[in-house]
Design a protein around this motif. Structure first.
Motif, short mmCIF file in Angstrom:
data_model
loop_
_atom_site.label_atom_id
_atom_site.label_comp_id
_atom_site.label_asym_id
_atom_site.label_seq_id
_atom_site.Cartn_x
_atom_site.Cartn_y
_atom_site.Cartn_z
N GLY A 1 0.81 -1.22 0.00
CA GLY A 1 0.00 0.00 0.00
C GLY A 1 0.83 1.26 0.00
O GLY A 1 0.28 2.36 -0.01
N GLY A 2 2.14 1.11 0.01
CA GLY A 2 3.03 2.26 -0.05
C GLY A 2 3.85 2.27 -1.33
O GLY A 2 4.20 1.22 -1.87
N GLY A 3 4.14 3.46 -1.83
CA GLY A 3 4.97 3.59 -3.04
C GLY A 3 4.27 4.38 -4.11
O GLY A 3 3.40 5.22 -3.84
N LEU A 4 4.63 4.10 -5.36
CA LEU A 4 4.08 4.78 -6.52
C LEU A 4 3.24 3.79 -7.31
O LEU A 4 3.73 2.75 -7.75
CB LEU A 4 5.21 5.33 -7.40
N LEU A 5 1.98 4.12 -7.51
CA LEU A 5 1.08 3.33 -8.36
C LEU A 5 1.01 4.04 -9.70
O LEU A 5 0.35 5.07 -9.84
CB LEU A 5 -0.30 3.21 -7.71
N HIS A 6 1.71 3.49 -10.67
CA HIS A 6 1.79 4.13 -11.99
C HIS A 6 1.21 3.17 -13.02
O HIS A 6 0.02 2.90 -13.03
CB HIS A 6 3.23 4.53 -12.29
N TRP A 7 2.02 2.61 -13.91
CA TRP A 7 1.56 1.69 -14.94
C TRP A 7 1.90 0.25 -14.54
O TRP A 7 2.79 0.03 -13.73
CB TRP A 7 2.21 1.99 -16.29
N THR A 8 1.21 -0.71 -15.16
CA THR A 8 1.57 -2.12 -15.00
C THR A 8 1.98 -2.75 -16.33
O THR A 8 2.21 -3.96 -16.39
CB THR A 8 0.38 -2.91 -14.44
N ARG A 9 2.08 -1.96 -17.37
CA ARG A 9 2.35 -2.50 -18.71
C ARG A 9 3.61 -3.36 -18.77
O ARG A 9 3.66 -4.36 -19.49
CB ARG A 9 2.43 -1.34 -19.71
N SER A 10 4.65 -2.99 -18.03
CA SER A 10 5.89 -3.75 -18.12
C SER A 10 5.70 -5.20 -17.67
O SER A 10 6.41 -6.10 -18.12
CB SER A 10 7.00 -3.09 -17.30
N LEU A 11 4.73 -5.45 -16.77
CA LEU A 11 4.46 -6.82 -16.36
C LEU A 11 3.98 -7.65 -17.54
O LEU A 11 4.29 -8.84 -17.65
CB LEU A 11 3.40 -6.84 -15.25
N PHE A 12 3.22 -7.06 -18.45
CA PHE A 12 2.73 -7.75 -19.63
C PHE A 12 3.78 -7.77 -20.74
O PHE A 12 3.88 -8.76 -21.48
CB PHE A 12 1.44 -7.10 -20.12
N SER A 13 4.55 -6.70 -20.85
CA SER A 13 5.63 -6.69 -21.84
C SER A 13 6.63 -7.80 -21.55
O SER A 13 7.17 -8.43 -22.47
CB SER A 13 6.34 -5.33 -21.83
N ASP A 14 6.86 -8.05 -20.26
CA ASP A 14 7.76 -9.14 -19.87
C ASP A 14 7.07 -10.50 -20.00
O ASP A 14 7.67 -11.48 -20.44
CB ASP A 14 8.21 -8.96 -18.42
N GLY A 15 5.79 -10.56 -19.58
CA GLY A 15 5.11 -11.84 -19.51
C GLY A 15 4.66 -12.38 -20.84
O GLY A 15 4.93 -13.55 -21.19
N LEU A 16 3.96 -11.57 -21.63
CA LEU A 16 3.49 -12.01 -22.94
C LEU A 16 4.66 -12.07 -23.92
O LEU A 16 5.66 -11.34 -23.78
CB LEU A 16 2.44 -11.05 -23.48
N ASN A 17 4.54 -12.91 -24.91
CA ASN A 17 5.59 -13.04 -25.92
C ASN A 17 5.35 -12.00 -27.02
O ASN A 17 4.94 -12.32 -28.14
CB ASN A 17 5.58 -14.46 -26.49
#
Length: 689
Positions: A325-341
């Motif tokens: 619950g602490g930090g910066l909530l920005h984008w999550t796109r890199s999780l998909f860029s890494d995960g998807l081929n």
């Protein structure tokens, strides 16, 4: 009567990327609703999308290939067959390549469709094989992400659902209630548990009205406000020295830089009272967990990258990353860029010698540059409406009006850009093609299956470029893959995020959460994916925003219309209802100009002018005017700057300066969206860069 339910998802350029269910009876979609089992969508679609079938079955939809018969901009076309259209387009592209070189051809697309396959699939393969110029797709997100990644090494920090654990939430430059509606229930849940919600935004948006506290800085001054907060935190010894020493680099330099931004100076730069600067800094440093939520709002300034570097530095200074619950909530796109081929979809491995790159933000300059070598002689537009969404709109339209520019547009409707097309081709809607969603602000993989056959003769982006490749004699096997083939390639991944997620599972279940460790504490003990493994705090000189000379008011144009999403929907009567293209200004600025509510006023910048209805509202502060975003025809982008930001190649739209006067020259007059539907409004054309 046969009835089936087909799972899919919304591919609009939106942080929510909702999963939906389409009910089909006898081949026609009759109902569309949010998937009630999806943990983020929770069965609810936004006001922009919950009547999506009106868009699919609109009587104004393009159903067949069309060829221009009138002058560019008139919107007069005749029906032709797909065979005739594809053959002629292929021949024209080959002719341009033969005479000027393939770099004289420019693909132009962006986020009208954010599914991975239709956004960056066969089109990337086709234009790479052709050797066309490459488009820098930078208009939204690139500057913000570059600033965040410069500090953290990635644009991904917190996960959205974890905001329920936050006890202080700074919604910084984001209108969550309108543009990120599925995050708002989690914000409400946090508030019910005792969280304080603060909105930092130049405009009193719907989200600001719902917040506990609205901090209202001048546009473009967010970086100064963040530095002022760091100044107070350091002066009062509220920084997390242990975290800074263990996991961060550059603290001493950042503290020295922030020392030049005491609250009194920050007040002069931002318009935020010095006591509020102090209160905000203390609240942020002493409340645990504390979350800063950003999307892209503050990026569209000349120093947008610096702003996001400052924002990304703040949770490092306070050690906010230590708790869920602490930090910066920005984008999550890199999780998909890494995960998807993704490489298997775009086939980046097949690119030849690097073609030149042209920045989409400055399309107007590109199309009107007499010294560009080779000149752009062919433009292929899909997933975008550049005549509406790009800055310096007059210059863009002057370029599109060139008789020597061969233009192909693929879309569902006769957009502003389509009026300039030599060929206008019918595109599929989201419920008519294969795709896999590519979210940028949540963590669920969604398979989009075609629920119905395409209306009329519409085809997907993938099919369009397969047909063009075949017509041009390109027999490469990778140019023959079907859209479903590319979906399966995207899901064929060995990355841990995708463990157990494949096409067969998604065909059965529709969606699946990425496999992410819980609790999600990516930087609790450092481990930043930077070259050093440490957070690289912002240490460069802060450059104060430079104002355009001679014009006193700052223009903002945000996504405030409830039923709009970029330029999508703005032509449909239901979504246009109750919306007005107007200019909002404060009572102070209006009085100084002799303007009353409802007056017609002239709004002008260095690039163009509009005549709009003035609305006196307390949503904007003195020195700021607001024109709503997303209207077709002559809108805010007649006025906006097409300069570039300091990082990522994004634009400086909201550094635009304007003046308002009580005049009514014979140009476009602001009125309802319905009245603007399908029109290419005339405005005074200025070719100033």
């Amino acid at each position: 009567m046969s009835s089936t339910v087909v799972r899919g998802g919304c591919s609009h350029d939106c942080p929510d990327s909702c999963a939906w269910e389409v009910t089909v009876e006898d081949g026609r979609a009759v109902k569309l609703a949010g998937d009630p089992n999806h943990p983020y969508t929770r069965g609810t679609l936004c006001a922009k999308v919950n009547r999506y079938l009106d868009r699919v079955y609109s009587p104004d939809r393009i159903l067949h290939p069309l060829r221009r018969t009138g002058a560019k901009g008139e919107g007069r076309f005749e029906r032709v067959s797909w065979e005739e259209a594809v053959a002629d387009i292929a021949a024209r592209l080959q002719s341009v390549a033969a005479e000027f070189g393939a770099e004289a051809i420019l693909p132009f697309s962006f986020a009208g469709n954010m599914g991975l396959v239709q956004y960056a699939g066969m089109d990337r393969r086709f234009f790479a094989r052709l050797g066309a110029s490459r488009l820098e797709r930078t208009i939204c997100g690139n500057t913000a992400n570059a600033g965040v990644a410069a500090v953290l090494g990635t644009s991904t920090g917190m996960l959205p659902e974890d905001i329920v654990h936050s006890r202080l939430i700074l919604l910084w430059g984001t209108n969550t209630v309108v543009t990120n509606v599925h995050l708002w229930p989690f914000v409400r849940q946090a508030r019910e548990a005792g969280a304080r919600v603060v909105v930092i935004d130049p405009v009193r948006t719907r989200t600001a009205e719902e917040a506990d506290w609205h901090v209202q800085p001048l546009p473009g001054s967010d970086g100064a406000l963040a530095l002022g907060m760091i100044n107070v935190i350091a002066a009062e010894g509220l920084e997390d020295r242990d975290y800074l020493e263990r996991y961060c680099s550059g603290w001493e330099a950042l503290r020295e830089r922030a020392g030049a931004f005491p609250p009194e100076r920050v007040e002069r730069l931002t318009g935020v009272p010095s006591e509020q600067v102090v209160e905000l800094a203390r609240a942020y440093a002493t409340t645990r967990p504390a979350c800063i939520r950003t999307l892209v709002g503050p990026e569209k300034h000349a120093h947008g990258g610096q702003t996001f570097r400052a924002l990304a530095s703040l949770p490092c200074v306070t050690g906010a990353w230590r708790e869920v619950g602490g930090g910066l909530l920005h984008w999550t796109r890199s999780l998909f860029s890494d995960g998807l081929n993704t490489r298997a979809v775009a086939r980046t491995d097949i690119r030849g010698p690097r073609a030149r790159s042209l920045n989409m933000v400055q399309l107007g300059r590109v199309l009107n540059d007499p010294d560009l070598e080779p000149p752009v002689k062919a433009l292929v537009v899909f997933d975008c409406n550049p005549a509406s969404v790009l800055p310096n709109q007059n210059l863009v339209r002057a370029g599109l009006a060139r008789d020597d520019l061969f233009t192909v547009v693929s879309d569902l409707f006769r957009t502003d850009t389509a009026l300039y097309a030599d060929y206008l081709l019918p595109a599929t809607s989201f419920i008519e093609h294969w795709d896999v969603l590519f979210p940028w602000s949540q963590t669920y993989v969604v398979l989009n299956r075609p629920a119905v056959e395409p209306v009329g003769e519409a085809i997907s982006n993938g099919e369009l470029f397969r047909r063009l490749a075949a017509a041009m004699g390109f027999d490469d096997p990778h140019l023959q893959d079907s859209d479903e083939d590319m979906v399966r390639a995207a899901l064929d991944s060995e990355h841990p995020h995708m463990h157990g997620i494949d096409a067969e599972r998604l065909l059965r279940e529709g969606w699946a959460p990425l496999n992410l460790p819980r609790p999600w504490l990516p930087f609790a003990e450092g481990n930043f994916p930077t070259a050093s493994g440490r957070a690289e705090l912002w240490t460069e000189d802060y450059l104060e925003p430079e104002a355009e000379a001679g014009l006193p008011l700052v223009l903002v144009s945000a996504k405030t219309p409830l039923h709009f999403l970029n330029s999508s929907y703005s032509h449909l009567p239901r979504h246009a209802r109750g919306e007005e293209l107007c200019v909002e200004l404060s009572a102070v600025d209006a009085a100084a100009r002799g303007v009353a509510d409802g007056d017609r006023v002239r709004v002008h910048s260095a690039r163009g002018e509009l005549t709009l209805v003035a609305r006196l509202r307390d949503r904007v502060r003195p020195g700021v005017v607001a024109i709503p975003h997303g209207f077709w025809g002559a809108g805010a982008n007649v006025l906006t700057s097409d300069g570039l930001a300091d990082l990522g190649g994004g634009g400086d739209f909201y550094g635009t300066r304007v003046e308002v006067s009580k005049e009514t020259p014979p140009h476009a007059v602001g009125r309802s969206v319905a009245a603007l539907s399908g029109e290419a409004e005339g405005v005074a054309v200025s070719l100033e860069p």
